[in-house]
Design a protein around this motif. Structure first.
Motif, PDB file in Angstrom:
ATOM      1  N   TYR A 120      24.468 -17.072  21.442  1.00 16.77           N
ATOM      2  CA  TYR A 120      23.074 -16.790  21.790  1.00 16.77           C
ATOM      3  C   TYR A 120      22.228 -16.651  20.527  1.00 16.77           C
ATOM      4  N   HIS A 121      22.762 -15.943  19.523  1.00 14.08           N
ATOM      5  CA  HIS A 121      22.147 -15.893  18.198  1.00 14.08           C
ATOM      6  C   HIS A 121      23.173 -16.400  17.188  1.00 14.08           C
ATOM      7  N   SER A 122      22.835 -17.446  16.490  1.00 11.02           N
ATOM      8  CA  SER A 122      23.803 -18.086  15.592  1.00 11.02           C
ATOM      9  C   SER A 122      24.171 -17.218  14.402  1.00 11.02           C
ATOM     10  N   GLU A 123      23.330 -16.237  14.057  1.00  8.82           N
ATOM     11  CA  GLU A 123      23.599 -15.415  12.874  1.00  8.82           C
ATOM     12  C   GLU A 123      24.567 -14.275  13.132  1.00  8.82           C
ATOM     13  N   VAL A 124      25.058 -14.114  14.366  1.00 11.11           N
ATOM     14  CA  VAL A 124      26.004 -13.042  14.664  1.00 11.11           C
ATOM     15  C   VAL A 124      27.355 -13.345  14.026  1.00 11.11           C
ATOM     16  N   THR A 125      27.876 -12.414  13.233  1.00 15.28           N
ATOM     17  CA  THR A 125      29.171 -12.604  12.577  1.00 15.28           C
ATOM     18  C   THR A 125      30.228 -11.620  13.076  1.00 15.28           C
TER      19      THR A 125
END
Length: 226
Positions: A173-178
């Protein structure tokens, strides 16, 4: 190719994750889940039937449209590869029965699961599942569906299964989630009801996931044929 890579990555030894709705030992809601709203807007009930505990969330008609009215549970920051849960929804046209897997540090979401809106289930940006048209529940008849969402942290892709049948894939959903450390349960729209049980977040793969065995066989055949 991404799909094949995701499936191969997720063929690993099973890991039986904690049932985050049932808890460990004696079930005590205050030790496992925190409600983010008052009874003025939301009514919740934990129900035991045949040695099973499940949660009913009813969002009152006078409440606001918000994804913050619900329950959340915090766990250790990690990159789980599998979230499994059973859900039921009381409406096929209005969005309810929402679940998020997110990182509280950035307030970003990896998995956004939601029912309703023209009879679909949407996972992240993929409105993929139409079976929900015939799966509306009530207190008198709760129709449970098992959801399994597999996460590939390398490709930032999720694979979605309903009752262990593959339904489709989507990007995070959010590509920056690590990493993630919170699971949220809520109803987005007022005057809606959802039911939840058997929520597990697994480090690798939750136990007894039958579809994985089919993937192993298909992959073996793929190698033999090509």
């Amino acid at each position: 190719m991404i799909l094949i890579t995701s499936l191969i990555t997720l063929i690993v030894a099973a890991y039986d994750g904690t049932d985050y709705l049932k808890g460990e030992g004696n079930f005590m809601i205050e030790q496992n889940w925190i409600m983010n709203q008052t009874e003025e807007y939301m009514k919740t009930e934990f129900i035991t039937q045949e040695n099973e505990k499940f949660l009913k969330i009813f969002k009152k008609a006078e409440s606001e449209l918000s994804f913050k009215d619900g329950f959340y549970h915090l766990f250790e920051e990690s990159q789980p590869q599998h979230i499994r849960f059973w859900f039921a929804s009381g409406n096929k046209e209005i969005e309810d029965t929402n679940l998020r897997l997110k990182d509280t540090a950035t307030d970003k979401t990896a998995v956004s699961f939601r029912c309703g809106y023209a009879g679909f289930i949407r996972v992240n940006d993929n409105q993929m599942i139409t079976f929900y048209n015939n799966s509306v529940s009530s207190d008198a008849k709760i129709i449970w569906t098992q959801a399994d969402i597999l996460l590939n942290w390398d490709t930032q892709e999720v694979l979605v299964f309903m009752n262990e049948s593959y339904m489709g894939s989507a990007t995070f959903y959010h590509s920056e989630v690590t990493k993630v450390n919170e699971v949220m349960l809520y109803n987005l729209k007022p005057d809606t009801t959802s039911w939840w049980k058997n929520i597990k977040i697994c480090k690798e793969r939750c136990d007894n996931f039958a579809f994985t065995q089919i993937i192993v066989i298909c992959f073996a055949l793929f190698i033999l044929l090509f």
